[in-house]
Design a protein around this motif. Structure first.
Motif, PDB file in Angstrom:
ATOM      1  N   LEU A 182       0.830  -1.202   0.000  1.00  0.00           N
ATOM      2  CA  LEU A 182       0.000   0.000   0.000  1.00  0.00           C
ATOM      3  C   LEU A 182       0.869   1.258   0.000  1.00  0.00           C
ATOM      4  CD1 LEU A 182      -2.699   1.397  -0.026  1.00  0.00           C
ATOM      5  CD2 LEU A 182      -2.893   0.996   2.456  1.00  0.00           C
ATOM      6  N   HIS A 183       1.969   1.215   0.713  1.00  0.00           N
ATOM      7  CA  HIS A 183       2.894   2.355   0.709  1.00  0.00           C
ATOM      8  C   HIS A 183       3.385   2.627  -0.719  1.00  0.00           C
ATOM      9  CE1 HIS A 183       6.175   5.036   1.768  1.00  0.00           C
ATOM     10  NE2 HIS A 183       6.977   4.260   1.071  1.00  0.00           N
ATOM     11  N   ASN A 184       3.718   1.577  -1.462  1.00  0.00           N
ATOM     12  CA  ASN A 184       4.175   1.748  -2.846  1.00  0.00           C
ATOM     13  C   ASN A 184       3.075   2.333  -3.731  1.00  0.00           C
ATOM     14  OD1 ASN A 184       6.760   0.797  -2.324  1.00  0.00           O
ATOM     15  ND2 ASN A 184       6.225  -1.318  -2.842  1.00  0.00           N
ATOM     16  N   TRP A 185       1.827   1.889  -3.510  1.00  0.00           N
ATOM     17  CA  TRP A 185       0.722   2.445  -4.276  1.00  0.00           C
ATOM     18  C   TRP A 185       0.526   3.922  -3.965  1.00  0.00           C
ATOM     19  CZ3 TRP A 185      -3.336  -1.915  -3.020  1.00  0.00           C
ATOM     20  CH2 TRP A 185      -2.938  -3.109  -3.627  1.00  0.00           C
ATOM     21  N   MET A 186       0.691   4.294  -2.687  1.00  0.00           N
ATOM     22  CA  MET A 186       0.570   5.704  -2.295  1.00  0.00           C
ATOM     23  C   MET A 186       1.653   6.538  -2.978  1.00  0.00           C
ATOM     24  SD  MET A 186      -2.073   5.963  -0.305  1.00  0.00           S
ATOM     25  CE  MET A 186      -1.791   7.615   0.302  1.00  0.00           C
ATOM     26  N   LYS A 187       2.867   6.000  -2.986  1.00  0.00           N
ATOM     27  CA  LYS A 187       3.990   6.699  -3.611  1.00  0.00           C
ATOM     28  C   LYS A 187       3.730   6.892  -5.107  1.00  0.00           C
ATOM     29  CE  LYS A 187       8.944   6.338  -4.416  1.00  0.00           C
ATOM     30  NZ  LYS A 187      10.110   5.465  -4.369  1.00  0.00           N
ATOM     31  N   ALA A 188       3.267   5.849  -5.777  1.00  0.00           N
ATOM     32  CA  ALA A 188       2.970   5.939  -7.208  1.00  0.00           C
ATOM     33  C   ALA A 188       1.872   6.965  -7.463  1.00  0.00           C
ATOM     34  CB  ALA A 188       2.564   4.566  -7.751  1.00  0.00           C
ATOM     35  N   ASP A 189       0.869   7.015  -6.585  1.00  0.00           N
ATOM     36  CA  ASP A 189      -0.217   7.986  -6.727  1.00  0.00           C
ATOM     37  C   ASP A 189       0.314   9.412  -6.598  1.00  0.00           C
ATOM     38  OD1 ASP A 189      -3.202   8.542  -6.833  1.00  0.00           O
ATOM     39  OD2 ASP A 189      -2.664   9.518  -4.935  1.00  0.00           O
ATOM     40  N   ARG A 190       1.184   9.636  -5.609  1.00  0.00           N
ATOM     41  CA  ARG A 190       1.772  10.974  -5.439  1.00  0.00           C
ATOM     42  C   ARG A 190       2.592  11.370  -6.660  1.00  0.00           C
ATOM     43  NH1 ARG A 190       2.555   9.000  -0.245  1.00  0.00           N
ATOM     44  NH2 ARG A 190       4.728   8.466  -0.684  1.00  0.00           N
ATOM     45  N   GLU A 191       3.345  10.424  -7.200  1.00  0.00           N
ATOM     46  CA  GLU A 191       4.168  10.719  -8.380  1.00  0.00           C
ATOM     47  C   GLU A 191       3.305  11.037  -9.594  1.00  0.00           C
ATOM     48  OE1 GLU A 191       6.637   7.252  -8.638  1.00  0.00           O
ATOM     49  OE2 GLU A 191       7.983   7.963  -7.040  1.00  0.00           O
ATOM     50  N   ARG A 192       2.194  10.291  -9.762  1.00  0.00           N
ATOM     51  CA  ARG A 192       1.279  10.576 -10.874  1.00  0.00           C
ATOM     52  C   ARG A 192       0.679  11.967 -10.737  1.00  0.00           C
ATOM     53  NH1 ARG A 192      -0.220   5.299 -10.408  1.00  0.00           N
ATOM     54  NH2 ARG A 192      -1.879   5.798  -8.974  1.00  0.00           N
ATOM     55  N   GLU A 193       0.261  12.307  -9.528  1.00  0.00           N
ATOM     56  CA  GLU A 193      -0.329  13.626  -9.314  1.00  0.00           C
ATOM     57  C   GLU A 193       0.700  14.727  -9.554  1.00  0.00           C
ATOM     58  OE1 GLU A 193      -2.072  13.624  -5.433  1.00  0.00           O
ATOM     59  OE2 GLU A 193      -3.851  12.543  -6.101  1.00  0.00           O
ATOM     60  N   ALA A 194       1.924  14.508  -9.102  1.00  0.00           N
ATOM     61  CA  ALA A 194       2.978  15.497  -9.294  1.00  0.00           C
ATOM     62  C   ALA A 194       3.283  15.686 -10.778  1.00  0.00           C
ATOM     63  CB  ALA A 194       4.236  15.088  -8.541  1.00  0.00           C
ATOM     64  N   ALA A 195       3.166  14.621 -11.531  1.00  0.00           N
ATOM     65  CA  ALA A 195       3.445  14.687 -12.968  1.00  0.00           C
ATOM     66  C   ALA A 195       2.224  15.153 -13.754  1.00  0.00           C
ATOM     67  CB  ALA A 195       3.897  13.323 -13.467  1.00  0.00           C
ATOM     68  N   GLY A 196       1.123  15.388 -13.079  1.00  0.00           N
ATOM     69  CA  GLY A 196      -0.087  15.840 -13.762  1.00  0.00           C
ATOM     70  C   GLY A 196      -0.762  14.746 -14.555  1.00  0.00           C
ATOM     71  N   GLU A 197      -0.522  13.488 -14.205  1.00  0.00           N
ATOM     72  CA  GLU A 197      -1.077  12.376 -14.949  1.00  0.00           C
ATOM     73  C   GLU A 197      -2.340  11.814 -14.314  1.00  0.00           C
ATOM     74  OE1 GLU A 197       1.943   9.484 -15.533  1.00  0.00           O
ATOM     75  OE2 GLU A 197       3.258  10.873 -16.549  1.00  0.00           O
ATOM     76  N   ALA A 198      -2.941  12.535 -13.413  1.00  0.00           N
ATOM     77  CA  ALA A 198      -4.158  12.037 -12.779  1.00  0.00           C
ATOM     78  C   ALA A 198      -5.333  12.297 -13.727  1.00  0.00           C
ATOM     79  CB  ALA A 198      -4.369  12.716 -11.432  1.00  0.00           C
ATOM     80  N   LEU A 199      -5.388  11.512 -14.808  1.00  0.00           N
ATOM     81  CA  LEU A 199      -6.406  11.698 -15.831  1.00  0.00           C
ATOM     82  C   LEU A 199      -7.618  10.824 -15.556  1.00  0.00           C
ATOM     83  CD1 LEU A 199      -4.189  11.575 -19.042  1.00  0.00           C
ATOM     84  CD2 LEU A 199      -4.938  13.583 -17.786  1.00  0.00           C
ATOM     85  N   GLY A 200      -8.760  11.354 -15.884  1.00  0.00           N
ATOM     86  CA  GLY A 200      -9.987  10.572 -15.795  1.00  0.00           C
ATOM     87  C   GLY A 200     -10.106   9.672 -17.010  1.00  0.00           C
ATOM     88  N   GLU A 201     -11.087   8.789 -16.997  1.00  0.00           N
ATOM     89  CA  GLU A 201     -11.279   7.841 -18.089  1.00  0.00           C
ATOM     90  C   GLU A 201     -11.514   8.560 -19.412  1.00  0.00           C
ATOM     91  OE1 GLU A 201     -11.398   4.368 -20.140  1.00  0.00           O
ATOM     92  OE2 GLU A 201     -10.808   4.656 -18.052  1.00  0.00           O
ATOM     93  N   SER A 202     -12.357   9.579 -19.425  1.00  0.00           N
ATOM     94  CA  SER A 202     -12.638  10.287 -20.675  1.00  0.00           C
ATOM     95  C   SER A 202     -11.389  11.019 -21.177  1.00  0.00           C
ATOM     96  CB  SER A 202     -13.781  11.281 -20.487  1.00  0.00           C
ATOM     97  OG  SER A 202     -13.428  12.275 -19.548  1.00  0.00           O
ATOM     98  N   GLU A 203     -10.575  11.518 -20.252  1.00  0.00           N
ATOM     99  CA  GLU A 203      -9.338  12.192 -20.661  1.00  0.00           C
ATOM    100  C   GLU A 203      -8.349  11.195 -21.251  1.00  0.00           C
ATOM    101  OE1 GLU A 203      -8.777  13.787 -16.755  1.00  0.00           O
ATOM    102  OE2 GLU A 203      -9.057  15.837 -17.482  1.00  0.00           O
ATOM    103  N   ARG A 204      -8.272   9.998 -20.665  1.00  0.00           N
ATOM    104  CA  ARG A 204      -7.381   8.968 -21.214  1.00  0.00           C
ATOM    105  C   ARG A 204      -7.835   8.550 -22.613  1.00  0.00           C
ATOM    106  NH1 ARG A 204      -7.037   7.167 -15.720  1.00  0.00           N
ATOM    107  NH2 ARG A 204      -8.868   5.870 -15.984  1.00  0.00           N
TER     108      ARG A 204
END
Length: 104
Positions: free
Chosen positions: A41-63
């Motif tokens: 879970l810690h690794n998933w949290m880290k990956a989520d933070r990195e995605r958000e920092a990179a601006g990759e938190a895209l929704g399904e329609s955006e993807r």
């Protein structure tokens, strides 16, 4: 021995991360509640933070839109290459035609 690693689908991962973010509970507690390794879970949290920092938190329609635009770009790139080749052929043809006209 076989691989003992469990596989989790993306929805489960996103849900676990969302629980930590929305409840403010410690990662270890949420992991224990979900029956998963806290380091996972810690690794998933880290990956989520990195995605958000990179601006990759895209929704399904955006993807989907991004994928459509990438396909369109690939088609246009191919078409442009073909047009450039045609232009080069025409330029060479004109040069040969002019040379032929001048030799007459």
């Amino acid at each position: 021995m076989g691989d003992k690693r469990r596989r989790f689908d993306p929805e489960f991962r996103e849900g676990a991360v969302r629980i930590v973010k929305e409840t403010g509970k410690p990662v270890a507690q949420v992991a224990r509640d979900l029956g998963i390794n806290p380091y996972t879970l810690h690794n998933w949290m880290k990956a989520d933070r990195e995605r958000e920092a990179a601006g990759e938190a895209l929704g399904e329609s955006e993807r989907e839109e991004l994928a459509r635009l990438r396909r369109q770009k690939a088609e246009w790139t191919k078409e442009r290459a073909e047009l450039e080749m045609e232009r080069e052929v025409l330029k060479r043809s004109v040069v040969l035609w002019v040379k032929d006209s001048m030799n007459r």
